[in-house]
Design a protein around this motif. Structure first.
Motif, PDB file in Angstrom:
ATOM      1  N   GLU A   1      50.122  45.894  39.744  1.00 37.53           N
ATOM      2  CA  GLU A   1      49.989  45.521  38.485  1.00 37.53           C
ATOM      3  C   GLU A   1      51.072  44.346  38.184  1.00 37.53           C
ATOM      4  N   LEU A   2      52.284  44.637  38.616  1.00 33.23           N
ATOM      5  CA  LEU A   2      53.354  43.479  38.768  1.00 33.23           C
ATOM      6  C   LEU A   2      52.920  42.372  39.420  1.00 33.23           C
TER       7      LEU A   2
ATOM      8  N   ASP B   1      40.662  43.294  43.809  1.00 35.43           N
ATOM      9  CA  ASP B   1      40.220  44.706  44.380  1.00 35.43           C
ATOM     10  C   ASP B   1      41.441  45.286  45.514  1.00 35.43           C
ATOM     11  N   LYS B   2      41.487  46.364  45.170  1.00 34.98           N
ATOM     12  CA  LYS B   2      42.670  47.153  46.093  1.00 34.98           C
ATOM     13  C   LYS B   2      41.754  47.890  47.111  1.00 34.98           C
ATOM     14  N   VAL B   3      41.979  47.309  48.328  1.00 36.50           N
ATOM     15  CA  VAL B   3      41.248  47.910  49.503  1.00 36.50           C
ATOM     16  C   VAL B   3      42.185  48.447  50.811  1.00 36.50           C
ATOM     17  N   GLY B   4      41.627  49.364  51.305  1.00 40.03           N
ATOM     18  CA  GLY B   4      42.501  49.820  52.534  1.00 40.03           C
ATOM     19  C   GLY B   4      41.590  49.744  53.771  1.00 40.03           C
TER      20      GLY B   4
ATOM     21  N   THR C   1      42.109  41.937  47.446  1.00 35.46           N
ATOM     22  CA  THR C   1      41.237  40.901  47.959  1.00 35.46           C
ATOM     23  C   THR C   1      40.545  40.376  46.475  1.00 35.46           C
ATOM     24  N   ASP C   2      39.971  39.417  46.891  1.00 39.32           N
ATOM     25  CA  ASP C   2      39.116  38.850  45.501  1.00 39.32           C
ATOM     26  C   ASP C   2      40.040  38.694  44.424  1.00 39.32           C
ATOM     27  N   LEU C   3      41.205  38.064  44.564  1.00 41.86           N
ATOM     28  CA  LEU C   3      42.076  37.673  43.552  1.00 41.86           C
ATOM     29  C   LEU C   3      41.545  36.853  42.686  1.00 41.86           C
ATOM     30  N   SER C   4      41.719  36.877  41.231  1.00 42.59           N
ATOM     31  CA  SER C   4      40.838  35.827  40.335  1.00 42.59           C
ATOM     32  C   SER C   4      41.988  35.705  39.027  1.00 42.59           C
ATOM     33  N   VAL C   5      41.930  34.632  38.912  1.00 42.22           N
ATOM     34  CA  VAL C   5      42.924  34.318  37.498  1.00 42.22           C
ATOM     35  C   VAL C   5      42.044  33.432  36.524  1.00 42.22           C
ATOM     36  N   SER C   6      41.831  34.126  35.293  1.00 40.10           N
ATOM     37  CA  SER C   6      40.757  33.647  34.356  1.00 40.10           C
ATOM     38  C   SER C   6      41.517  33.228  33.187  1.00 40.10           C
ATOM     39  N   PHE C   7      41.326  32.134  32.515  1.00 41.42           N
ATOM     40  CA  PHE C   7      42.187  31.468  31.306  1.00 41.42           C
ATOM     41  C   PHE C   7      41.044  31.643  30.291  1.00 41.42           C
ATOM     42  N   SER C   8      41.453  32.141  28.967  1.00 43.15           N
ATOM     43  CA  SER C   8      40.936  32.140  27.758  1.00 43.15           C
ATOM     44  C   SER C   8      41.662  31.333  26.803  1.00 43.15           C
ATOM     45  N   VAL C   9      41.580  30.244  26.616  1.00 46.39           N
ATOM     46  CA  VAL C   9      42.409  29.365  25.686  1.00 46.39           C
ATOM     47  C   VAL C   9      41.783  28.645  24.593  1.00 46.39           C
TER      48      VAL C   9
END
Length: 146
Positions: free
Chosen positions: A47-48, A81-84, A92-100
């Protein structure tokens, strides 16, 4: 590395599964295992990492847009998504979404107009955290006092 480029934190164990990170300026953040069944609310290291991705680009975008207009809403949501698998544990599939949102008027219009470019420039060039993740920077580990 020089004094101007070196960044660091120190992580100290404060209890079983609990840690405190301290930066050179004395700021601290507590984190741990985040065990849901134990009612723990501390951030986990994963999470950090997500917070660092969102926070880094949020700072860049805020600096660029707030000089024109103070936002009425500024939320950044980061997911992955945390995968092993055969590569080990990872996201995987990191996404940063802005709502401004900005207020109506000329200043708000200017801030809205530059928002997409500010997000793109942060992602493509400025945000050290996302640039590091995307570059796949190697991490070395060592045991100093065994």
């Amino acid at each position: 590395m020089t004094e101007n480029t070196l960044r660091s934190v120190t992580v100290e164990r404060t209890g079983t599964g609990h840690f405190t990170a301290t930066n050179p300026r004395g700021g601290t953040i507590n984190f741990g295992t985040g065990s849901a069944d134990g009612g723990e609310t501390d951030f986990t290291p994963v999470e950090l990492l997500l917070a660092a991705l969102g926070g880094c680009t949020a700072v860049d975008v805020d600096v660029a847009t707030a000089r024109h207009s103070e936002p009425t809403r500024f939320t950044v949501t980061v997911t992955g998504d945390k995968v092993g698998d055969e590569l080990g544990n990872r996201l995987t599939d990191l996404s940063v979404s802005f709502s401004v949102a900005f207020p109506e008027g000329e200043a708000g219009d200017r801030a809205r107009a530059i928002l997409p470019r500010a997000v793109k420039v942060s992602h493509d060039k400025l945000c050290t955290v996302s640039r590091t993740v995307e570059a796949g920077t190697p991490v070395t580990v060592a045991v100093e006092d065994a």
